[in-house]
Design an enzyme around this catalytic site. Structure first.
Site, PDB file in Angstrom:
ATOM      1  N   SER A  60       0.778  -1.247   0.000  1.00 11.63           N
ATOM      2  CA  SER A  60       0.000   0.000   0.000  1.00 11.63           C
ATOM      3  C   SER A  60       0.807   1.293   0.000  1.00 11.63           C
ATOM      4  O   SER A  60       0.224   2.366  -0.145  1.00 11.63           O
ATOM      5  CB  SER A  60      -0.960   0.012   1.194  1.00 11.63           C
ATOM      6  OG  SER A  60      -2.087  -0.781   0.917  1.00 11.63           O
ATOM      7  N   LYS A  63       0.304   3.938  -2.719  1.00 11.67           N
ATOM      8  CA  LYS A  63      -0.684   5.024  -2.687  1.00 11.67           C
ATOM      9  C   LYS A  63      -0.039   6.401  -2.535  1.00 11.67           C
ATOM     10  O   LYS A  63      -0.694   7.425  -2.790  1.00 11.67           O
ATOM     11  CB  LYS A  63      -1.688   4.767  -1.564  1.00 11.67           C
ATOM     12  CG  LYS A  63      -2.580   3.563  -1.868  1.00 11.67           C
ATOM     13  CD  LYS A  63      -3.293   3.024  -0.656  1.00 11.67           C
ATOM     14  CE  LYS A  63      -4.103   1.783  -1.051  1.00 11.67           C
ATOM     15  NZ  LYS A  63      -4.483   0.952   0.085  1.00 11.67           N
ATOM     16  N   SER A 115      -5.880   3.950   4.075  1.00 15.24           N
ATOM     17  CA  SER A 115      -5.426   2.991   3.063  1.00 15.24           C
ATOM     18  C   SER A 115      -6.574   2.391   2.257  1.00 15.24           C
ATOM     19  O   SER A 115      -6.571   1.196   1.913  1.00 15.24           O
ATOM     20  CB  SER A 115      -4.617   1.856   3.719  1.00 15.24           C
ATOM     21  OG  SER A 115      -3.752   1.256   2.782  1.00 15.24           O
TER      22      SER A 115
END
Length: 387
Positions: A60, A63, A115
């Site tokens: 993640s 991102k 997230s």
């Protein structure tokens, strides 16, 4: 006498122990994570690295790139309509509903702070129509604007794909670039945010716990998928020193936080801030002259000295004790005198020298003639007396 001896011994031990304390304080931190890097957020100078150029799966922390693209290249006040595909994504979400209308800025916040994978897809579809085209956008942005060369992304959220990879070094570059944007920095450093959507009414809490555990942390993003392990990107600032730490493939979140803490402790305690000013001149090995057009700040490790070298094309290299380049900076060439002017000056000097030589010759001729006439006169006068 006994007291004097004890005092002397304590003084000696203090002097002996001090250098060992310095060495111990500045020794390299030991990392349990597979890959790690610590850089100076201002200059990009690498302060520590472990396998930082190895290909890794980011999870993640992907991102971070998605967020800075949206912030820089879209209008955050735009309204986004959420697709069914976005709501069906696996993993962490902010529980978006199909056809829900939401501001782009809120999606970026939900993606970075909580997230949200659904928020990431909604951003990608809004900007480029679908995830594939947005992935192409990401890769172009990486190369043209950031200069990251060893990454390739295929989605905006970081769910596993063999073709979705990066390096700790590239992630540090991406984060450094993003942190120059004030809006990104504010969202990246948000600890909590009230969230009221059609499918979820709550308070979002930043998943990077370093924001709650380390006094100087200014922002962060964590990630996890099975094949990537635990990944963690964190920024921190103490005084005028800004640091960026990246951890990849830690076996647990505890190890990721522990390694990040070690990196920041090392960075803040083991380096002094130095600068090269614009007043100085720099010379390459062949004598070419260059100058700095702006003050260059860098970090020098305590007990060591950064050395400089200038290449013939004007690149200033800062090297550590192992002769490893830790920072580069382009210099501006100082142009030499024009050849015509230099030649004219040479001719003028030669003409002047010739004039001096002529004047000296005339003087010497007159002087020797005078001496000759004087000598001849003296000889004649002596003969006339003798006769």
């Amino acid at each position: 006498m006994h007291r004097l001896g004890l005092w002397f011994l304590s003084v000696v031990l203090a002097f002996v122990a001090f250098p060992f304390q310095e060495v111990f304080a500045s020794s390299d931190p030991e990392m349990e994570s597979e890959s790690a890097i610590l850089i100076d957020g201002t200059t990009g100078q690498v302060l520590f690295e472990k396998k930082s150029r190895n290909k890794m799966y980011p999870a993640s922390i992907t991102k971070i790139l998605t967020a800075i693209i949206a912030i820089e290249e879209a209008d955050l006040s735009e309204t986004v309509t959420v697709s069914k595909k976005a709501t069906e994504v696996e993993g962490t979400t902010v529980y978006l509903m199909e056809n829900e209308e939401i501001k782009l800025q809120r999606l970026v916040q939900g993606m970075l702070i909580n997230s949200g994978n659904d928020a990431a897809i909604a951003i990608a579809e809004h900007m480029d129509g679908n995830v594939g085209r947005f992935a192409d956008h990401m890769n172009r942005f990486l190369k043209k604007k950031i200069g990251a060369k060893d990454s390739h992304f295929v989605n905006p959220h970081g769910l596993f794909d063999e073709n979705h990879y990066t390096t700790a070094y590239d992630m540090a570059l991406i984060t450094r670039y993003a942190m120059k944007n004030k809006t990104f920095g504010e969202i990246f450093g948000t600890k909590e945010l009230k969230w009221k959507g059609e499918g979820w009414d709550t308070i979002l809490k930043n998943h990077n716990l370093m924001l709650h555990r380390y006094d100087f942390v200014t922002g962060g993003k964590n990630g996890y998928v099975d094949k990537a392990g635990h990944t963690l990107v964190t920024t921190a600032k103490k005084g005028k020193t800004e640091l960026i730490a990246v951890i990849m493939n830690a076996k647990s979140s505890r190890i990721a936080y522990k390694d990040t803490t070690k990196l920041f402790d090392f960075g803040f305690s083991s380096f002094n801030k130095k600068q090269l000013t614009t007043g100085g001149e720099f010379y390459s090995d062949t004598g070419q002259k260059f100058k700095l057009t702006e003050t260059l700040f860098y970090l020098e490790r305590k007990g060591e000295e950064i050395r400089t070298r200038i290449t013939n094309d004007g690149l200033l290299l800062l090297k550590d004790k192992n002769n490893k380049v830790v920072l580069k900076k382009s210099l501006t060439a100082i142009k030499p005198e024009k050849k015509e002017e230099a030649l004219a000056s040479d001719y003028e000097r030669k003409d002047a020298n010739k004039g001096d030589e002529k004047n000296f010759s005339y003087f010497w001729l007159i002087f020797t003639s005078f001496i000759a006439f004087l000598t001849l006169g003296i000889i004649r006068w002596n003969r006339s007396r003798a006769s």
